[in-house]
Design a protein around this motif. Sequence first.
Motif, PDB file in Angstrom:
ATOM      1  N   ALA A   1      -7.187  -1.857   1.304  1.00 30.01           N
ATOM      2  CA  ALA A   1      -8.055  -0.867   1.274  1.00 30.01           C
ATOM      3  C   ALA A   1      -8.180  -0.494  -0.033  1.00 30.01           C
ATOM      4  N   THR A   2      -6.974  -0.387  -0.869  1.00 29.45           N
ATOM      5  CA  THR A   2      -7.280   0.261  -2.084  1.00 29.45           C
ATOM      6  C   THR A   2      -7.835  -0.865  -3.235  1.00 29.45           C
TER       7      THR A   2
ATOM      8  N   SER B   1       0.344  -4.584   8.925  1.00 29.01           N
ATOM      9  CA  SER B   1       1.192  -3.399   8.830  1.00 29.01           C
ATOM     10  C   SER B   1       0.164  -2.302   8.234  1.00 29.01           C
ATOM     11  N   ALA B   2       0.580  -0.832   8.689  1.00 35.08           N
ATOM     12  CA  ALA B   2      -0.125   0.262   8.141  1.00 35.08           C
ATOM     13  C   ALA B   2      -0.019   0.068   6.654  1.00 35.08           C
ATOM     14  N   GLN B   3       1.120  -0.207   5.898  1.00 32.98           N
ATOM     15  CA  GLN B   3       1.087  -0.139   4.596  1.00 32.98           C
ATOM     16  C   GLN B   3       0.322  -1.352   3.942  1.00 32.98           C
ATOM     17  N   GLU B   4       0.198  -2.777   4.486  1.00 35.34           N
ATOM     18  CA  GLU B   4      -0.554  -3.652   4.091  1.00 35.34           C
ATOM     19  C   GLU B   4      -1.972  -3.414   4.063  1.00 35.34           C
ATOM     20  N   LEU B   5      -2.515  -2.633   5.196  1.00 28.58           N
ATOM     21  CA  LEU B   5      -3.639  -2.316   5.337  1.00 28.58           C
ATOM     22  C   LEU B   5      -4.285  -1.304   4.236  1.00 28.58           C
ATOM     23  N   LYS B   6      -3.372  -0.387   3.902  1.00 25.03           N
ATOM     24  CA  LYS B   6      -3.820   0.795   3.015  1.00 25.03           C
ATOM     25  C   LYS B   6      -3.875  -0.107   1.598  1.00 25.03           C
ATOM     26  N   ARG B   7      -2.833  -1.125   1.296  1.00 22.98           N
ATOM     27  CA  ARG B   7      -2.911  -1.518  -0.120  1.00 22.98           C
ATOM     28  C   ARG B   7      -4.242  -2.462   0.013  1.00 22.98           C
TER      29      ARG B   7
ATOM     30  N   LYS C   1     -11.475  -0.843  -2.717  1.00 21.89           N
ATOM     31  CA  LYS C   1     -11.984   0.163  -3.676  1.00 21.89           C
ATOM     32  C   LYS C   1     -12.085  -0.201  -5.098  1.00 21.89           C
TER      33      LYS C   1
END
Length: 121
Positions: A17-18, A9-15, A21
Amino acid sequence: MAIDLKGLSAQELKRLATDIKKQQTALNKRKPIAGVRKKVIALAKAEGYTIAELFGGKSAKAAPAKKAAKKGAKKATKKVAPKYRNPANPKETWSGRGKQPLWLAAQVKKGKKVEEFLIKK
């Protein structure tokens, strides 16, 4: 390690990516491996050791033990008291460890039980 990005999901992708980094930052803060290796070698040498002695590998002092292990050398074991005796030849005994002796295997094949040959104390 393959990650199926299409199933996230978008939220899982954001996590993810974090997390990427953070990991990149942590790796970039580390000193180059060659420099660390030189420091470790110098410290070991200053204390009178080789890297092989400290971490394993080939060295003059560590080699004999490793060679012996590779050649299948057996380590010394205690002699174990016998548990079974051949009634036909009392000098033939067996501790119960390892392969059964031929005299006992033959008796078992004839239908006798191993317990019949126990040495009574």
